[in-house]
Design an enzyme around this catalytic site. Structure first.
Site, PDB file in Angstrom:
ATOM      1  N   HIS A 146       0.846  -1.197   0.000  1.00 52.90           N
ATOM      2  CA  HIS A 146       0.000   0.000   0.000  1.00 52.90           C
ATOM      3  C   HIS A 146       0.880   1.244   0.000  1.00 52.90           C
ATOM      4  O   HIS A 146       2.003   1.230   0.512  1.00 52.90           O
ATOM      5  CB  HIS A 146      -0.892   0.016   1.236  1.00 52.90           C
ATOM      6  CG  HIS A 146      -1.973  -1.010   1.206  1.00 52.90           C
ATOM      7  ND1 HIS A 146      -3.074  -0.936   2.034  1.00 52.90           N
ATOM      8  CD2 HIS A 146      -2.145  -2.129   0.464  1.00 52.90           C
ATOM      9  CE1 HIS A 146      -3.871  -1.963   1.801  1.00 52.90           C
ATOM     10  NE2 HIS A 146      -3.327  -2.707   0.856  1.00 52.90           N
ATOM     11  N   GLU A 172       0.936   3.952   1.737  1.00 54.74           N
ATOM     12  CA  GLU A 172       1.428   4.417   3.027  1.00 54.74           C
ATOM     13  C   GLU A 172       2.627   3.597   3.496  1.00 54.74           C
ATOM     14  O   GLU A 172       3.601   4.143   4.011  1.00 54.74           O
ATOM     15  CB  GLU A 172       0.324   4.320   4.097  1.00 54.74           C
ATOM     16  CG  GLU A 172      -0.911   5.139   3.795  1.00 54.74           C
ATOM     17  CD  GLU A 172      -2.009   4.340   3.110  1.00 54.74           C
ATOM     18  OE1 GLU A 172      -3.187   4.606   3.396  1.00 54.74           O
ATOM     19  OE2 GLU A 172      -1.699   3.458   2.294  1.00 54.74           O
ATOM     20  N   CYS A 187      -6.197   1.953   5.828  1.00 56.67           N
ATOM     21  CA  CYS A 187      -6.834   0.724   6.306  1.00 56.67           C
ATOM     22  C   CYS A 187      -6.218   0.333   7.649  1.00 56.67           C
ATOM     23  O   CYS A 187      -5.274   0.972   8.122  1.00 56.67           O
ATOM     24  CB  CYS A 187      -6.651  -0.391   5.276  1.00 56.67           C
ATOM     25  SG  CYS A 187      -4.934  -0.952   5.117  1.00 56.67           S
ATOM     26  N   CYS A 199      -2.343  -0.436   7.443  1.00 64.82           N
ATOM     27  CA  CYS A 199      -1.498   0.762   7.351  1.00 64.82           C
ATOM     28  C   CYS A 199      -1.516   1.560   8.647  1.00 64.82           C
ATOM     29  O   CYS A 199      -0.477   2.021   9.117  1.00 64.82           O
ATOM     30  CB  CYS A 199      -1.933   1.623   6.174  1.00 64.82           C
ATOM     31  SG  CYS A 199      -1.625   0.831   4.578  1.00 64.82           S
TER      32      CYS A 199
END
Length: 160
Positions: free
Chosen positions: A52, A54, A82, A85
């Site tokens: 992801h 992040e 999410c 993260c």
């Protein structure tokens, strides 16, 4: 520098993801007055569920600092983080996360639950949403509209 200007850097990362056929989510990690980590969604290109934006940006920042701790740093992400993260942000001791668009299916900063308010990790992360939201949503719409087939468009036109 203002949140809007830092979010501009995250939006540029999201545009990179869009050009590469990834869901257009971008992130930057800021320490003081400089970007120390950048990342965009790379789930498909890395064939890795944890790639992801992040986490990619946090990994970049950690390499730059030579430490996994990101004490006092701010993560700017174009979409609400999410649980995975946000959990990494707790562990890295990120001070704050600023995001653009809400993520109704998986957002952990108020959309599906309030994990950002949890104290189970022994650390709190301040959150703020809606910064440059329109631009973040626009990138997501462009991506998902591009996935629709001509048959989908014709069916929707007949139904509408």
């Amino acid at each position: 520098m203002s949140d809007e200007r830092w979010m501009d850097a995250a939006l540029r990362e999201a545009e990179k993801a869009l050009r590469r056929g990834e869901v257009p989510i971008g992130a930057v990690v800021v320490s003081g007055d400089r970007v120390i980590g950048r990342g965009y969604n790379r789930v498909e290109s890395r064939a890795c569920a944890s790639a992801h934006a992040e986490l990619v940006a946090m990994e970049s920042a950690s390499r730059k600092l030579g430490d996994w701790r990101l004490d006092g740093c701010v993560v700017y992400a174009t979409v609400e983080p999410c649980h995975m993260c946000l959990g990494a942000m707790f562990l890295a001791r990120v001070a704050r996360v600023v995001y653009g668009a809400r993520q109704p299916r998986s957002g952990a900063c108020g959309s599906i639950d309030d994990f950002h308010r949890s104290s189970v990790m022994g650390h709190r992360v301040e959150t703020e949403g809606g910064v440059r939201e329109a631009e973040s949503l626009s990138l997501l719409r462009r991506f998902f509209e591009g996935l629709r087939t001509d048959d989908d468009r014709r069916r929707d036109a007949r139904a509408g």
